[in-house]
Design a protein around this motif. Structure first.
Motif, PDB file in Angstrom:
ATOM      1  N   ILE A   3      27.039  22.981 -51.680  1.00  0.00           N
ATOM      2  CA  ILE A   3      26.892  21.754 -51.494  1.00  0.00           C
ATOM      3  C   ILE A   3      27.862  20.771 -51.219  1.00  0.00           C
ATOM      4  O   ILE A   3      28.869  20.867 -52.297  1.00  0.00           O
ATOM      5  N   GLN A   4      28.199  20.065 -50.347  1.00  0.00           N
ATOM      6  CA  GLN A   4      29.169  18.988 -49.871  1.00  0.00           C
ATOM      7  C   GLN A   4      28.912  17.727 -50.017  1.00  0.00           C
ATOM      8  O   GLN A   4      29.713  16.856 -50.163  1.00  0.00           O
ATOM      9  N   ASN A   5      27.624  17.339 -49.872  1.00  0.00           N
ATOM     10  CA  ASN A   5      27.077  16.044 -49.656  1.00  0.00           C
ATOM     11  C   ASN A   5      25.861  15.929 -50.414  1.00  0.00           C
ATOM     12  O   ASN A   5      24.880  16.251 -50.228  1.00  0.00           O
ATOM     13  N   VAL A   6      26.032  15.267 -51.649  1.00  0.00           N
ATOM     14  CA  VAL A   6      25.274  15.050 -52.588  1.00  0.00           C
ATOM     15  C   VAL A   6      25.359  13.828 -53.460  1.00  0.00           C
ATOM     16  O   VAL A   6      26.723  13.398 -53.777  1.00  0.00           O
ATOM     17  N   MET A   7      24.303  13.094 -54.069  1.00  0.00           N
ATOM     18  CA  MET A   7      24.521  12.281 -54.835  1.00  0.00           C
ATOM     19  C   MET A   7      23.594  12.540 -56.098  1.00  0.00           C
ATOM     20  O   MET A   7      22.661  13.109 -55.950  1.00  0.00           O
ATOM     21  N   VAL A   8      24.296  12.621 -57.491  1.00  0.00           N
ATOM     22  CA  VAL A   8      23.458  12.772 -58.571  1.00  0.00           C
ATOM     23  C   VAL A   8      23.660  11.676 -59.480  1.00  0.00           C
ATOM     24  O   VAL A   8      24.860  10.962 -59.701  1.00  0.00           O
ATOM     25  N   GLU A   9      22.645  11.303 -60.097  1.00  0.00           N
ATOM     26  CA  GLU A   9      22.379  10.270 -60.995  1.00  0.00           C
ATOM     27  C   GLU A   9      21.684  10.563 -62.266  1.00  0.00           C
ATOM     28  O   GLU A   9      20.956  11.531 -62.157  1.00  0.00           O
ATOM     29  N   ALA A  10      22.568  10.084 -63.406  1.00  0.00           N
ATOM     30  CA  ALA A  10      22.098  10.526 -64.674  1.00  0.00           C
ATOM     31  C   ALA A  10      21.973   9.470 -65.504  1.00  0.00           C
ATOM     32  O   ALA A  10      23.093   8.974 -65.955  1.00  0.00           O
ATOM     33  N   GLY A  11      21.139   8.827 -66.136  1.00  0.00           N
ATOM     34  CA  GLY A  11      20.959   7.844 -66.932  1.00  0.00           C
ATOM     35  C   GLY A  11      21.830   6.558 -66.390  1.00  0.00           C
ATOM     36  O   GLY A  11      22.356   5.933 -67.219  1.00  0.00           O
ATOM     37  N   GLY A  12      21.748   6.433 -65.180  1.00  0.00           N
ATOM     38  CA  GLY A  12      22.394   5.118 -64.796  1.00  0.00           C
ATOM     39  C   GLY A  12      23.792   5.374 -64.212  1.00  0.00           C
ATOM     40  O   GLY A  12      24.167   4.348 -63.430  1.00  0.00           O
ATOM     41  N   ASP A  13      24.241   6.387 -64.549  1.00  0.00           N
ATOM     42  CA  ASP A  13      25.719   6.661 -63.878  1.00  0.00           C
ATOM     43  C   ASP A  13      25.481   7.552 -62.839  1.00  0.00           C
ATOM     44  O   ASP A  13      24.670   8.359 -63.006  1.00  0.00           O
ATOM     45  N   LEU A  14      26.340   7.483 -61.954  1.00  0.00           N
ATOM     46  CA  LEU A  14      26.156   8.633 -60.693  1.00  0.00           C
ATOM     47  C   LEU A  14      27.403   9.081 -60.059  1.00  0.00           C
ATOM     48  O   LEU A  14      28.569   8.152 -60.251  1.00  0.00           O
ATOM     49  N   TYR A  15      27.009   9.914 -59.428  1.00  0.00           N
ATOM     50  CA  TYR A  15      28.607  10.667 -58.608  1.00  0.00           C
ATOM     51  C   TYR A  15      28.026  10.795 -57.119  1.00  0.00           C
ATOM     52  O   TYR A  15      26.980  11.248 -56.982  1.00  0.00           O
ATOM     53  N   ALA A  16      28.651  10.227 -56.134  1.00  0.00           N
ATOM     54  CA  ALA A  16      28.260  10.447 -54.781  1.00  0.00           C
ATOM     55  C   ALA A  16      29.473  11.391 -54.091  1.00  0.00           C
ATOM     56  O   ALA A  16      30.620  11.013 -53.991  1.00  0.00           O
ATOM     57  N   ALA A  17      29.107  12.672 -53.857  1.00  0.00           N
ATOM     58  CA  ALA A  17      30.118  13.436 -53.238  1.00  0.00           C
ATOM     59  C   ALA A  17      29.920  13.501 -51.765  1.00  0.00           C
ATOM     60  O   ALA A  17      28.798  13.383 -51.215  1.00  0.00           O
ATOM     61  N   GLY A  18      30.976  13.449 -50.786  1.00  0.00           N
ATOM     62  CA  GLY A  18      30.777  13.433 -49.290  1.00  0.00           C
ATOM     63  C   GLY A  18      30.123  12.268 -49.009  1.00  0.00           C
ATOM     64  O   GLY A  18      30.347  11.032 -49.279  1.00  0.00           O
ATOM     65  N   ARG A  19      29.395  12.560 -47.694  1.00  0.00           N
ATOM     66  CA  ARG A  19      28.720  11.389 -47.101  1.00  0.00           C
ATOM     67  C   ARG A  19      27.375  11.745 -46.762  1.00  0.00           C
ATOM     68  O   ARG A  19      27.115  13.122 -46.496  1.00  0.00           O
ATOM     69  N   PRO A  20      26.258  10.919 -46.605  1.00  0.00           N
ATOM     70  CA  PRO A  20      25.022  11.351 -46.413  1.00  0.00           C
ATOM     71  C   PRO A  20      24.631  11.553 -44.950  1.00  0.00           C
ATOM     72  O   PRO A  20      23.934  12.202 -44.504  1.00  0.00           O
ATOM     73  N   GLU A  21      25.705  10.901 -44.256  1.00  0.00           N
ATOM     74  CA  GLU A  21      25.809  11.243 -42.575  1.00  0.00           C
ATOM     75  C   GLU A  21      27.271  11.092 -42.236  1.00  0.00           C
ATOM     76  O   GLU A  21      27.874  10.451 -43.022  1.00  0.00           O
ATOM     77  N   PRO A  22      27.737  11.801 -41.234  1.00  0.00           N
ATOM     78  CA  PRO A  22      28.909  11.940 -41.011  1.00  0.00           C
ATOM     79  C   PRO A  22      29.795  10.510 -40.670  1.00  0.00           C
ATOM     80  O   PRO A  22      30.941  10.396 -40.873  1.00  0.00           O
ATOM     81  N   ASP A  23      28.725   9.486 -40.090  1.00  0.00           N
ATOM     82  CA  ASP A  23      29.338   8.267 -39.906  1.00  0.00           C
ATOM     83  C   ASP A  23      29.270   7.279 -40.987  1.00  0.00           C
ATOM     84  O   ASP A  23      29.559   6.050 -40.709  1.00  0.00           O
ATOM     85  N   ARG A  24      28.797   7.334 -42.017  1.00  0.00           N
ATOM     86  CA  ARG A  24      28.699   6.500 -43.189  1.00  0.00           C
ATOM     87  C   ARG A  24      28.645   6.911 -44.510  1.00  0.00           C
ATOM     88  O   ARG A  24      28.309   8.086 -44.833  1.00  0.00           O
ATOM     89  N   ARG A  25      29.052   6.125 -45.449  1.00  0.00           N
ATOM     90  CA  ARG A  25      29.177   6.491 -46.866  1.00  0.00           C
ATOM     91  C   ARG A  25      27.889   6.152 -47.605  1.00  0.00           C
ATOM     92  O   ARG A  25      27.011   5.666 -46.803  1.00  0.00           O
ATOM     93  N   TRP A  26      27.664   6.729 -48.542  1.00  0.00           N
ATOM     94  CA  TRP A  26      26.479   6.236 -49.613  1.00  0.00           C
ATOM     95  C   TRP A  26      26.711   5.027 -49.716  1.00  0.00           C
ATOM     96  O   TRP A  26      27.607   4.424 -50.240  1.00  0.00           O
TER      97      TRP A  26
END
Length: 144
Positions: A3-26
């Motif tokens: 997996i290269q493009n994913v967002m993980v949220e745990a208890g209010g903290d999050l990490y956003a890897a890659g992009r949800p679409e090629p032309d835009r950030r999370w």
């Protein structure tokens, strides 16, 4: 290759890897500390963590006013002056630790600290409702 493009949220903290679409950030929403059911800003992120510390979810009412759960270790009393501290950093550990630390430090010291750490940015709301942010976030934050 995994997996290269994913967002993980745990208890209010999050990490956003890659992009949800090629032309835009999370796009990450930041809660309004004065009206927690609403957002007051969004931040665009990519391969970054976001954490917010504030006294608007966990607090006590003491002498008729809300007192945050975050204590200032210098005084042993609840931290005052900042009502929301949001940090964007390379790792969730950095973002979480720095959001709590800058909540306690106060706006001026928080901005000095975060401005001295490469690849870390911050957004704060003070007790008067004023918003403060580091230079690197100015092009990535939208107030709603």
């Amino acid at each position: 290759d995994g997996i290269q493009n994913v967002m993980v949220e745990a208890g209010g903290d999050l990490y956003a890897a890659g992009r949800p679409e090629p032309d835009r950030r999370w796009t990450i929403g930041v809660r309004d500390p004065e009206r927690p059911s609403r957002l007051f800003a969004t931040i665009d992120v990519e391969n970054e963590a976001v954490a917010t510390s504030g006294g608007y979810e966990k607090f006590r009412v003491f002498d008729g006013r809300k007192v945050p759960h975050i204590l200032d270790p210098r005084t042993g009393h609840p931290a005052q002056g900042t009502i929301s501290a949001t940090i964007v950093a390379p790792t969730t550990m950095q973002a979480d630790a720095l959001s709590t630390a800058t909540f306690v430090l106060g706006i001026d010291a928080a901005m000095d600290l975060i401005s001295s750490i490469p690849e870390v940015e911050g957004l704060w709301v003070d007790a008067d409702g004023r918003r403060w942010m580091t230079q690197g976030l100015k092009r990535r934050v939208q107030f709603v």
